[in-house]
Design a protein around this motif. Sequence first.
Motif, PDB file in Angstrom:
ATOM      1  N   ARG A 156      13.934 -31.077  -3.355  1.00  0.00           N
ATOM      2  CA  ARG A 156      14.024 -31.028  -4.622  1.00  0.00           C
ATOM      3  C   ARG A 156      12.940 -32.221  -5.260  1.00  0.00           C
ATOM      4  NH1 ARG A 156      19.421 -30.671  -7.545  1.00  0.00           N
ATOM      5  NH2 ARG A 156      18.461 -31.695  -9.371  1.00  0.00           N
ATOM      6  N   THR A 216      12.688 -33.857  -9.512  1.00  0.00           N
ATOM      7  CA  THR A 216      13.167 -33.710 -10.882  1.00  0.00           C
ATOM      8  C   THR A 216      12.338 -34.627 -11.656  1.00  0.00           C
ATOM      9  OG1 THR A 216      15.566 -33.487  -9.792  1.00  0.00           O
ATOM     10  CG2 THR A 216      15.285 -34.266 -12.413  1.00  0.00           C
ATOM     11  N   THR A 235      10.797 -29.269  -9.024  1.00  0.00           N
ATOM     12  CA  THR A 235      11.491 -28.030  -9.122  1.00  0.00           C
ATOM     13  C   THR A 235      12.639 -28.157 -10.431  1.00  0.00           C
ATOM     14  OG1 THR A 235      13.365 -29.013  -7.678  1.00  0.00           O
ATOM     15  CG2 THR A 235      11.440 -27.933  -6.489  1.00  0.00           C
ATOM     16  N   ASN A 236      13.122 -29.171 -10.794  1.00  0.00           N
ATOM     17  CA  ASN A 236      13.889 -29.365 -11.897  1.00  0.00           C
ATOM     18  C   ASN A 236      13.401 -30.432 -12.922  1.00  0.00           C
ATOM     19  OD1 ASN A 236      15.412 -28.960  -9.320  1.00  0.00           O
ATOM     20  ND2 ASN A 236      17.139 -28.493 -10.661  1.00  0.00           N
ATOM     21  N   SER A 245       9.764 -22.239 -18.900  1.00  0.00           N
ATOM     22  CA  SER A 245      10.543 -21.069 -18.310  1.00  0.00           C
ATOM     23  C   SER A 245       9.709 -19.821 -18.377  1.00  0.00           C
ATOM     24  CB  SER A 245      12.051 -20.943 -19.113  1.00  0.00           C
ATOM     25  OG  SER A 245      11.780 -20.546 -20.010  1.00  0.00           O
ATOM     26  N   LEU A 298       9.703 -22.198 -14.613  1.00  0.00           N
ATOM     27  CA  LEU A 298      11.076 -22.922 -14.134  1.00  0.00           C
ATOM     28  C   LEU A 298      12.238 -22.104 -14.561  1.00  0.00           C
ATOM     29  CD1 LEU A 298      10.127 -26.669 -14.181  1.00  0.00           C
ATOM     30  CD2 LEU A 298      10.764 -25.390 -12.227  1.00  0.00           C
ATOM     31  N   SER A 299      13.128 -21.968 -13.745  1.00  0.00           N
ATOM     32  CA  SER A 299      14.388 -21.046 -14.420  1.00  0.00           C
ATOM     33  C   SER A 299      14.883 -21.916 -15.106  1.00  0.00           C
ATOM     34  CB  SER A 299      15.353 -20.781 -13.256  1.00  0.00           C
ATOM     35  OG  SER A 299      16.334 -20.381 -13.404  1.00  0.00           O
ATOM     36  N   ARG A 308      18.176 -22.249 -15.286  1.00  0.00           N
ATOM     37  CA  ARG A 308      19.332 -23.008 -14.422  1.00  0.00           C
ATOM     38  C   ARG A 308      18.713 -24.229 -13.728  1.00  0.00           C
ATOM     39  NH1 ARG A 308      23.375 -18.898 -11.713  1.00  0.00           N
ATOM     40  NH2 ARG A 308      24.492 -20.817 -11.648  1.00  0.00           N
ATOM     41  N   ARG A 309      17.407 -24.474 -13.837  1.00  0.00           N
ATOM     42  CA  ARG A 309      16.987 -25.601 -13.214  1.00  0.00           C
ATOM     43  C   ARG A 309      16.232 -26.417 -14.387  1.00  0.00           C
ATOM     44  NH1 ARG A 309      15.995 -26.086  -7.871  1.00  0.00           N
ATOM     45  NH2 ARG A 309      16.328 -24.082  -6.407  1.00  0.00           N
TER      46      ARG A 309
END
Length: 403
Positions: free
Chosen positions: A133, A135, A194-195, A219, A226-227, A229-230
Amino acid sequence: MATSLDIAHKPASAPLSGAEPARAKQNILGLSRDELGEALGAFGMPEREIKMRVGQLWNAIYNRGLIDFADMTTLSKDLRAKLGAAFTVARPEIVTEQKSVDGTRKWLLRLVSDKPGVPGPEVEAVYIPEEGRGTLCISSQIGCTLTCTFCHTGTQTLVRNLTAGEIVGQLLVARDALGEWPNSGRNSDDRLVTNIVMMGMGEPLYNFENVRDALDIVSDGEGLSLSKRRITLSTSGVVPMIERAGNEIGSMLAISLHGVTDEVRNKLVPLNKKYPIAELLDACRNYPGVSNARRITFEYVMLKGVNDSIADAKELVRLLKGIPAKINLIPFNPWPGSPYECSDWTTIEKFADVVNRAGYASPVRTPRGRDIMAACGQLKSETVKARASERFKTQADDQSKAL
């Protein structure tokens, strides 16, 4: 690289054909789909075409990472030229890039200036690569109003809120720097960012509308995708906005707690005087969508002799009872002139053990980017302060000459 980020500029009213006096270009970065459609309509785009053109521009900007209209080959050559004459897709400019020994990258980003000849204000964004991942820590304001005593950003006064385009622009610049766009040759499934965490400079809930609009773009499944939730939004506890954040943003939530009594938290997070711990935790219990699958993260910086006792750990467990939660223990990251020290490692381990035995996941966050002042609580645009000093010195010199 272009640096104009004036998305507040009124849409150009030029028609698609005919001679027209030169006028300032409107930056469409950060506009919602509806706002982009309105801009195209004001420009003279036939209504029957607007939805299709919005989709084409959206894909070009947020899926393919294009800046120059000339490269947007899904549009006709003639239309590309006309759009390029009226609009821009401007990004922040990287002033400096620092890379830590642990791979963390920090970018100092210059935004647009509203005064000709004066350098624009600056913010910092940080990319943290980890196994499986990556961030990106994004800023929401230039400076901050909260004056949290353990945070370097809190020593810098608030300059202004960031626009939605300036918030989204931080992600676009990161993807530029990392070579993450489809035309880079990288496998589209192999994402580096990814986040996203809204944990950079500023309090996101004091810039609610722009943060919300930016995260809607981030998103969007037909663009950056990007979700939610991320995506984690971190707040110091702006209680009246927490429920609204759950309903209108819907991201994961993190709370900068850092103390288990109002007496201690009043000193660490002065906002607590307005919204004390009991009110904050009630808002967390009622956060829309909170569940064991969507836990709230409580951030807790470990400060030697301040909030790190076993009694503090037990009180933390008691306070969070009934809230689906994860607790991030953060070793304090020092900065020049900081009034605190980091708790000893054995103290942190004992604290974590109490929390773990109570059933809470409580990872100890590994400090990242300390050597480049990119760790949690260390962000601050020193150049803003330096340039302010230079400006005041110049003003003083001019006044002296006038005497």
